[in-house]
Design a protein around this motif. Structure first.
Motif, mmCIF file in Angstrom:
data_model
loop_
_atom_site.group_PDB
_atom_site.id
_atom_site.type_symbol
_atom_site.label_atom_id
_atom_site.label_comp_id
_atom_site.label_asym_id
_atom_site.label_seq_id
_atom_site.Cartn_x
_atom_site.Cartn_y
_atom_site.Cartn_z
ATOM 1 N N HIS A 1 24.075 27.454 86.905
ATOM 2 C CA HIS A 1 22.995 28.364 87.274
ATOM 3 C C HIS A 1 22.269 28.797 86.013
ATOM 4 O O HIS A 1 22.851 29.395 85.128
ATOM 5 N N GLU A 2 20.962 28.476 85.929
ATOM 6 C CA GLU A 2 20.197 28.772 84.721
ATOM 7 C C GLU A 2 18.920 29.548 85.036
ATOM 8 O O GLU A 2 17.926 29.414 84.342
ATOM 9 N N SER B 1 21.621 42.157 93.857
ATOM 10 C CA SER B 1 22.698 41.862 94.797
ATOM 11 C C SER B 1 23.234 40.453 94.598
ATOM 12 O O SER B 1 24.448 40.218 94.663
ATOM 13 N N PHE B 2 22.321 39.485 94.355
ATOM 14 C CA PHE B 2 22.780 38.118 94.140
ATOM 15 C C PHE B 2 23.529 37.987 92.822
ATOM 16 O O PHE B 2 24.514 37.268 92.716
ATOM 17 N N ALA B 3 23.080 38.717 91.790
ATOM 18 C CA ALA B 3 23.780 38.680 90.510
ATOM 19 C C ALA B 3 25.213 39.163 90.675
ATOM 20 O O ALA B 3 26.153 38.581 90.118
ATOM 21 N N ASP B 4 25.385 40.229 91.440
ATOM 22 C CA ASP B 4 26.734 40.750 91.666
ATOM 23 C C ASP B 4 27.605 39.743 92.419
ATOM 24 O O ASP B 4 28.775 39.556 92.099
ATOM 25 N N ASP B 5 27.032 39.089 93.439
ATOM 26 C CA ASP B 5 27.783 38.085 94.196
ATOM 27 C C ASP B 5 28.127 36.881 93.333
ATOM 28 O O ASP B 5 29.215 36.307 93.429
ATOM 29 N N LEU B 6 27.184 36.501 92.485
ATOM 30 C CA LEU B 6 27.334 35.290 91.696
ATOM 31 C C LEU B 6 28.480 35.387 90.705
ATOM 32 O O LEU B 6 29.119 34.382 90.376
ATOM 33 N N VAL B 7 28.745 36.563 90.185
ATOM 34 C CA VAL B 7 29.815 36.730 89.192
ATOM 35 C C VAL B 7 31.032 37.418 89.807
ATOM 36 O O VAL B 7 31.885 37.926 89.084
ATOM 37 N N ASN C 1 8.042 28.438 97.994
ATOM 38 C CA ASN C 1 7.931 28.467 99.449
ATOM 39 C C ASN C 1 8.212 27.112 100.084
ATOM 40 O O ASN C 1 8.215 26.983 101.305
ATOM 41 N N LYS C 2 8.466 26.080 99.257
ATOM 42 C CA LYS C 2 8.745 24.743 99.782
ATOM 43 C C LYS C 2 10.143 24.234 99.422
ATOM 44 O O LYS C 2 10.730 23.450 100.163
ATOM 45 N N VAL C 3 10.645 24.664 98.289
ATOM 46 C CA VAL C 3 11.902 24.121 97.768
ATOM 47 C C VAL C 3 12.950 25.219 97.667
ATOM 48 O O VAL C 3 12.657 26.314 97.201
ATOM 49 N N SER C 4 14.155 24.909 98.104
ATOM 50 C CA SER C 4 15.281 25.840 98.001
ATOM 51 C C SER C 4 16.571 25.024 98.038
ATOM 52 O O SER C 4 16.547 23.792 98.154
ATOM 53 N N VAL C 5 17.699 25.712 97.966
ATOM 54 C CA VAL C 5 18.981 25.023 98.085
ATOM 55 C C VAL C 5 19.092 24.337 99.442
ATOM 56 O O VAL C 5 19.740 23.293 99.570
ATOM 57 N N TYR C 6 18.424 24.889 100.446
ATOM 58 C CA TYR C 6 18.468 24.278 101.783
ATOM 59 C C TYR C 6 17.790 22.912 101.822
ATOM 60 O O TYR C 6 17.964 22.162 102.788
ATOM 61 N N SER C 7 17.026 22.570 100.786
ATOM 62 C CA SER C 7 16.394 21.248 100.728
ATOM 63 C C SER C 7 17.426 20.133 100.643
ATOM 64 O O SER C 7 17.084 18.956 100.857
ATOM 65 N N ILE C 8 18.674 20.484 100.342
ATOM 66 C CA ILE C 8 19.738 19.480 100.279
ATOM 67 C C ILE C 8 20.132 19.000 101.674
ATOM 68 O O ILE C 8 20.565 17.854 101.851
ATOM 69 N N SER D 1 20.501 32.276 96.941
ATOM 70 C CA SER D 1 21.497 33.276 97.319
ATOM 71 C C SER D 1 22.850 32.603 97.469
ATOM 72 O O SER D 1 22.957 31.391 97.656
ATOM 73 N N ILE D 2 23.895 33.397 97.413
ATOM 74 C CA ILE D 2 25.241 32.875 97.607
ATOM 75 C C ILE D 2 25.409 32.360 99.028
ATOM 76 O O ILE D 2 26.189 31.435 99.295
ATOM 77 N N ARG D 3 24.641 32.913 99.944
ATOM 78 C CA ARG D 3 24.685 32.479 101.349
ATOM 79 C C ARG D 3 24.232 31.025 101.471
ATOM 80 O O ARG D 3 24.835 30.239 102.207
ATOM 81 N N SER D 4 23.172 30.662 100.747
ATOM 82 C CA SER D 4 22.664 29.294 100.837
ATOM 83 C C SER D 4 23.665 28.297 100.264
ATOM 84 O O SER D 4 23.825 27.189 100.783
ATOM 85 N N ILE D 5 24.347 28.681 99.182
ATOM 86 C CA ILE D 5 25.368 27.802 98.604
ATOM 87 C C ILE D 5 26.516 27.611 99.591
ATOM 88 O O ILE D 5 27.049 26.508 99.745
ATOM 89 N N ALA D 6 26.881 28.679 100.277
ATOM 90 C CA ALA D 6 27.960 28.590 101.267
ATOM 91 C C ALA D 6 27.608 27.616 102.380
ATOM 92 O O ALA D 6 28.457 26.838 102.844
#
Length: 556
Positions: A286-287, A294-300, A198-205, A265-270
């Motif tokens: 990605h580990e 849905s994210f697995a499908d987008d990721l590959v 709830n505190k850390v995500s890709v958006y923390s960048i 999510s792929i959205r956050s990476i975008a």
């Protein structure tokens, strides 16, 4: 006529050159008490300090006594905080000395009780610092106040010389949004962002990009920490509301290395890639095993990545992609994955995609896993040539996964890579009968030159060693883990006596022995010459390192 050259005959310039390759402790030990000329030279050289966890307190005190007169000459410092018989070494050094001309600083913080207040104050005043690294092992924790103070001190440093920072400790960086923009010339930044979901995500960048707006090379590791009592809960993440018109645009970032060990999510990476329109090199790791379907499908899905790159990173010329996921039914369609990434195969020369796919439910019966084992392995190998030219593969590492190691996986992969010479796997997999006694692999075994089978709490049994040298007669480099020190000595005897091309071996052992063994240079020379003749070994090139967990021998 005396034609011998003495140490005193060397020019000062040669001494300067020699000393620049040595660490301060070695210099003081070997040269500090020679003569006045050497002492004079020591007043003019630059010093590099390296304190490893293998050092002893007496060595640190000896070094410190000389630093009393030479601390201002130290330009680089790499220091473990805990040595054999003492801890808090970093604080000790900075309490005793002022390294006013320090340019490179690396702290290995393996002691959670160390107080860094004085260290932080001194670092803040270093106006010639070029690179600053702090590395915290996974099993140690720096106290929260020090992490906050270190982060603020380094990121708010106004020195024009600071170019490279690595902050590798568990921290969420929530307070970084309160910083003012950094006016330094920082161009390389690597950091670990770690905290609760709830505190850390890709958006923390995003706050990082606002503060460090001159970065060219950015490496970010995102990791979620789960509370022990909630470790089995499925945490759903709510993406924050992002103002698309107020994203920090970092025009100078050309290389971005993103490693994700968290749900995203792929959205956050975008969103992050939108902030780097001049990106040239993107490395994605990605580990996270558990992801939403849905994210697995987008990721590959290669088409998703293609669209994202064309929209946000038009100058991208190199894309490294490594992903590990767990996906339940329906099974991953490898043909679909390969076809969707056809764009990247054609656009980027020598481009690779790696997808690890294994059983997702540990409770599945062994029979059901085995029944699909051959089909899955063959499907993977059949698809691989579309992605990578398998004859170019010379190194293979089989990771230690549950429900893997039944033999067929190894067979299909090794047979598909005819030029492999470097093999790494667990001891358990190495001794597996379906693998080591598989006649179809014997010819491949004979061409292997480098073998490593080391894993914590796992070992190669001593009665396997005779078969090992029979299967792998061409080995030049080998690392093994055995059970006891006695097994270690037995392994050394077998390897020295049967592997003619052997150049390097390192044998780890779990259980030490009260009986020491004279594993000396003469012992090794005798073993090699008894087996292969007098000219098999150059005794001047032999190097032996022995400690409480391994014996390392270099023969050439």
């Amino acid at each position: 006529m005396d034609t011998h050259t003495h140490l005193e005959d060397l020019s000062n310039e040669i001494f300067f050159e020699i000393f620049d390759y040595l660490h301060a402790l070695d210099i003081f030990t070997a040269f500090a008490s020679l003569n006045k000329r050497i002492l004079s030279i020591l007043q003019s050289i630059r010093f590099h300090i390296m304190i490893l966890n293998s050092h002893y307190d007496r060595e640190i005190n000896f070094l410190s006594s000389h630093l009393t007169f030479h601390a201002h000459q130290v330009i680089s410092l790499k220091c473990y905080d805990t040595i054999h018989d003492r801890s808090a070494i970093i604080s000790l050094l900075f309490n005793r000395h002022h390294f006013v001309n320090l340019q490179s600083c690396i702290f290995m913080l393996d002691n959670s009780s160390t107080e860094l207040e004085n260290v932080i104050k001194q670092v803040e005043s270093l106006n010639r610092l070029v690179s600053f690294f702090i590395i915290q092992p996974d099993y140690k924790k720096i106290n929260e106040k020090d992490k906050c103070d270190i982060t603020r001190t380094i990121l708010m440093n106004k020195s024009s010389s600071l170019r490279s920072i690595k902050l590798h400790y568990d921290y969420d960086y929530l307070d970084i949004s309160t910083y003012t923009s950094n006016a330094s010339n920082l161009i390389s930044f690597e950091l670990l962002i770690s905290g609760l979901p709830n505190k850390v995500s890709v958006y923390s960048i995003l706050p990082i990009l606002r503060v460090c707006h001159r970065i060219r090379y950015l490496h970010v590791i995102i990791k979620h920490e789960m509370l022990v009592q909630n470790s089995n809960l499925n945490v759903s993440l709510q993406e924050p509301c992002i103002n698309e018109n107020d994203l920090p645009i970092s025009l100078q970032v050309t290389s971005f290395d993103l490693s994700i060990f968290a749900k995203c999510s792929i959205r956050s990476i975008a969103y992050i890639l939108r902030c780097m329109p001049n990106l040239i090199h993107f490395k994605f790791l990605h580990e996270t095993r558990t992801v939403t379907p849905s994210f697995a499908d987008d990721l590959v899905n290669g088409y998703t990545w293609q669209h994202m790159f064309e929209m946000h990173t038009p100058f991208l010329s190199k894309f490294d992609f490594h992903i590990s996921i767990e996906k339940t039914c329906p099974k991953l369609d490898l043909d679909m994955v390969v076809n969707s990434f056809e764009y990247f195969v054609k656009k980027y020369p020598k481009w690779y995609m790696i997808i690890d796919r294994w059983a997702t439910d540990v409770k599945d019966s062994l029979n059901s896993v085995q029944s699909n084992d051959n089909d899955d392995s063959q499907q993977c190998v059949t698809s691989l040539p579309h992605i990578i030219h398998l004859p170019n593969v010379n190194q293979i590492y089989f990771e230690p996964y549950i429900n893997v190691g039944q033999g067929k996986d190894f067979q299909f992969i090794l047979q598909a890579c005819p030029n492999v010479i470097d093999l790494q796997m667990t001891p358990t997999d190495l001794v597996l009968s379906k693998f080591i006694d598989n006649r179809s692999l014997f010819s491949i075994f004979k061409q292997i030159k480098i073998l490593k089978a080391v894993m914590r709490c796992d070992y190669v049994p001593s009665n396997f060693l005779s078969k090992l040298v029979q299967r792998f007669p061409s080995l030049t480099d080998i690392e093994l883990q055995v059970y006891s020190f006695d097994d270690c000595i037995y392994a050394i005897d077998i390897l020295l006596s049967h592997l003619k091309n052997l150049s390097y071996l390192k044998i780890y052992y779990i259980k030490d022995s009260g009986v020491d063994h004279p594993c000396s240079r003469n012992y090794i020379i005798d073993k090699r010459r008894q087996a292969f003749g007098f000219n098999i070994i150059d005794e001047h090139k032999i190097n032996i390192i022995k400690n409480k967990e391994s014996v390392e021998i270099r023969l050439s």
